[in-house]
Scaffold this active site. Structure first.
Site, PDB file in Angstrom:
ATOM      1  N   ASP A  99       0.965  -1.166  -0.053  1.00 31.88           N
ATOM      2  CA  ASP A  99      -0.022   0.044   0.081  1.00 31.88           C
ATOM      3  C   ASP A  99       0.816   1.066   0.004  1.00 31.88           C
ATOM      4  OD1 ASP A  99      -2.194   1.959   0.261  1.00 31.88           O
ATOM      5  OD2 ASP A  99      -3.263  -0.201   1.358  1.00 31.88           O
ATOM      6  N   ASP A 200      -2.865   4.680  -2.533  1.00 30.17           N
ATOM      7  CA  ASP A 200      -4.101   5.208  -1.697  1.00 30.17           C
ATOM      8  C   ASP A 200      -4.381   6.813  -2.389  1.00 30.17           C
ATOM      9  OD1 ASP A 200      -5.548   5.353   0.710  1.00 30.17           O
ATOM     10  OD2 ASP A 200      -4.440   7.179   1.148  1.00 30.17           O
ATOM     11  N   GLU A 255      -6.649   3.910  -5.930  1.00 30.47           N
ATOM     12  CA  GLU A 255      -7.693   4.281  -5.355  1.00 30.47           C
ATOM     13  C   GLU A 255      -8.146   5.672  -5.778  1.00 30.47           C
ATOM     14  OE1 GLU A 255      -9.623   4.376  -0.872  1.00 30.47           O
ATOM     15  OE2 GLU A 255      -7.561   5.340  -1.135  1.00 30.47           O
ATOM     16  N   HIS A 331     -11.035  -2.302   3.962  1.00 30.21           N
ATOM     17  CA  HIS A 331     -10.531  -1.738   5.352  1.00 30.21           C
ATOM     18  C   HIS A 331     -11.373  -0.595   5.502  1.00 30.21           C
ATOM     19  CE1 HIS A 331      -8.001   0.174   2.587  1.00 30.21           C
ATOM     20  NE2 HIS A 331      -7.901   1.176   3.383  1.00 30.21           N
ATOM     21  N   ASP A 332     -11.908   0.161   4.509  1.00 26.60           N
ATOM     22  CA  ASP A 332     -12.617   1.169   4.580  1.00 26.60           C
ATOM     23  C   ASP A 332     -14.203   0.962   4.486  1.00 26.60           C
ATOM     24  OD1 ASP A 332     -10.576   3.057   5.063  1.00 26.60           O
ATOM     25  OD2 ASP A 332     -10.017   3.600   2.928  1.00 26.60           O
TER      26      ASP A 332
END
Length: 556
Positions: A99, A200, A255, A331-332
């Site tokens: 990430d 991200d 993302e 995770h979000d």
């Protein structure tokens, strides 16, 4: 048909390290814990492991505030532990995707510590600084986690921009030195042998010229949409690709909140040289609150017709032009079976399998978030002090106590439905002490249902959600039509059943999923199929669809 590249043949398993497996009994998941569980991920059939951030961090936002990109968070272990994980994963033919968080750093990063001292040091222009305007913030931008996106620093007599928490200052990508520093970080990890990056909020790195106000009423969501997909984004990503990514055999996913199919084609098109695919938010952003001030905070179910319209738009929009990422949760996001299925014990397993079938038979690279393959559910917390997530806690205080837009019990219902913490409870390995996650008290509360939903029980039950995911992954690996077939929507206005066809080299695949707890009938010609590929019931009643039934047929 799309050009064949290895990332198109893969299934990615996402590991949230803090909550996966604790090996040293401090209550926090770690790298040796992940290494210990590699055989489990391999057994599922995944090809790539995406690790949420494992870098040194003060953990204001669970690792998405990086203080040192070349060091491992000591809670997770050492660089030797990482090297061991990477080597053992590669021995099992599992790839590792890191990430990469480079829209912002931690305010503890030495770049920022230097930058905030003066206006004339080598790092002074690494971040986005602006003078006050009439004694106030430079513009009306609001941060994703609540409050203003600007914080004042007396040493510089200026404000710095942070689109997320105050401890996450945004990097200034207009500065070529910043870009080169980021590219050096990428080379560091790629030279170590990692296989790619999930990037991200990468579509926020190019800010609008002059940083103008967001049109009123300004909200956090409108700020994100306003900033996203800036005028230099293609340029920055192309430079990253030409100077770094193209020199390695990588998998890359960006993302990109707010991006459209047209945007995605620009960044990931088969003829572009930027990224392999994007994470878009359209389907997980459905059913926002009618009161725009409340944004995503709501407890209403997603309408199937809206869900279909969103997923179908991405399937048809990118077909032959780009590549989709396929995901229900991460995770979000809250747990998929609670949000899009039915987590009542009567229907949990069926609806978890139904959701998996619907998604995994589409075109794109599927992502499985840890515990999804067990049918893990939302935690159903009832008190604010049960939450840990900065976003959930900040918005409760802002919307309930400060602005008084919503009452406490209602906001708690919204959190129970959609808080990120629903995905962050520890992995449920068995029904023993702390679900086999740790011998110590876990850093975050367990979902109480670990006694009945866990890996050990799933592996002992041939009809479990786990083995169903395993079967779906094998089907994808063995069937070109699932990987490469074109997409045809069926009955977009049907509010009970999701059906579509895939076509490839003279074959057709038909998917039919019942999103309700009712028995319904549909005839799409399935009685003429050559074979039944998969069904989440043990027998096939052809035109009848039982509660949460999903089945796929092949026509030759």
């Amino acid at each position: 048909m799309s050009k064949k590249q290895w990332f198109k043949d893969t299934v990615v398993y996402q590991v949230y390290p803090m909550s996966f497996q604790d090996s040293d009994n401090d209550g926090i998941g770690d790298l040796p814990g992940i290494t210990k569980r590699l055989d489990y991920i391999k057994k599922l059939g995944a090809d790539v492991i995406w690790l949420n951030p494992i870098y040194e961090s003060p953990n204001k936002d669970n690792g998405y505030d990086i203080a040192n990109y070349r060091a491992i968070n000591p809670e997770y272990g050492s660089m030797n532990d990482f090297d061991d994980l990477l080597n053992k994963a590669h021995q099992l033919n599992l790839k590792i995707m890191m990430d990469l968080v480079v829209n912002h750093t931690s305010d503890q990063h030495h770049w920022f510590q230097e930058s905030k001292k003066t206006k004339d040091n080598p790092f002074s222009d690494f971040y986005i600084w602006r003078d006050p305007v009439d004694g106030h913030e430079p513009n009306n931008w609001l941060a994703a986690f609540g409050g203003s996106a600007w914080t004042y620093v007396p040493e510089r007599k200026q404000y710095y921009l942070h689109l997320f928490a105050t401890g996450q200052p945004d990097l200034n990508w207009e500065n070529p030195d910043v870009r080169q520093a980021v590219f050096d970080i990428e080379r560091f990890w790629l030279d170590k042998g990692v296989d790619g990056f999930r990037m991200d909020v990468i579509n926020l790195i190019s800010k609008p010229k002059g940083l103008p106000d967001v049109p009123e009423p300004a909200t956090a969501g409108k700020t994100m949409d306003f900033v996203a997909d800036g005028h230099r984004l293609n340029e920055f990503l192309s430079q990253m690709n030409s100077e770094v990514l193209s020199k390695y055999d990588t998998i890359t996913v960006g993302e990109m909140p707010g991006s459209t199919t047209e945007d995605a084609i620009k960044y990931t098109g088969l003829n572009s040289h930027e990224l392999n695919m994007v994470f878009q938010f359209e389907h997980v952003g459905l059913s926002p609150n009618p009161d725009v001030r409340l944004g995503k905070w709501n407890d209403q179910p997603v309408k199937l017709t809206e869900l279909k319209a969103s997923l179908n738009r991405w399937q048809t929009g990118l077909d032959g032009k780009g590549w989709n990422s396929l995901y229900w949760n991460n995770h979000d996001q809250p747990r998929a079976v609670s949000r899009f299925g039915n987590d009542d014990p009567k229907y949990r397993v069926l609806s978890a399998k139904m959701l998996a079938t619907t998604l995994h038979l589409m075109q794109g690279t599927p992502y499985v978030y840890q515990g999804e393959e067990l049918g893990m559910t939302n935690a159903h917390f009832t008190k604010l002090n049960q939450y840990e997530d900065i976003e959930s806690i900040n918005f409760y205080h802002e919307l309930v106590e400060q602005e008084k837009i919503v009452d406490g019990p209602t906001m708690l219902k919204y959190l129970a439905n959609i808080s990120r913490d629903n995905a962050r409870t520890p992995m449920q390995w068995n029904d023993k002490n702390n679900a086999g996650f740790s011998s110590a008290k876990p850093w975050f509360a367990l979902n109480p249902n670990y006694k009945s939903i866990n890996v050990e029980d799933s592996l002992a039950d041939k009809n479990s959600v786990f083995y169903y995911y395993q079967k779906l992954i094998k089907l994808r690996h063995n069937n070109e039509i699932i990987k490469y077939g074109s997409f045809e929507e069926i009955d977009p206005d049907d509010d009970q059943v999701y059906a579509y066809r895939r076509h490839y080299e003279g074959k057709t695949l038909l998917l039919i999923s019942n999103f309700t707890d009712k028995i319904v009938s549909r005839d799409y010609g399935q009685s003429n199929a050559s074979s039944l590929l998969i069904d989440n019931y043990e027998d096939d009643k052809v035109n009848e669809l039982r509660p949460y039934e999903a089945k796929a047929y092949l026509f030759k």
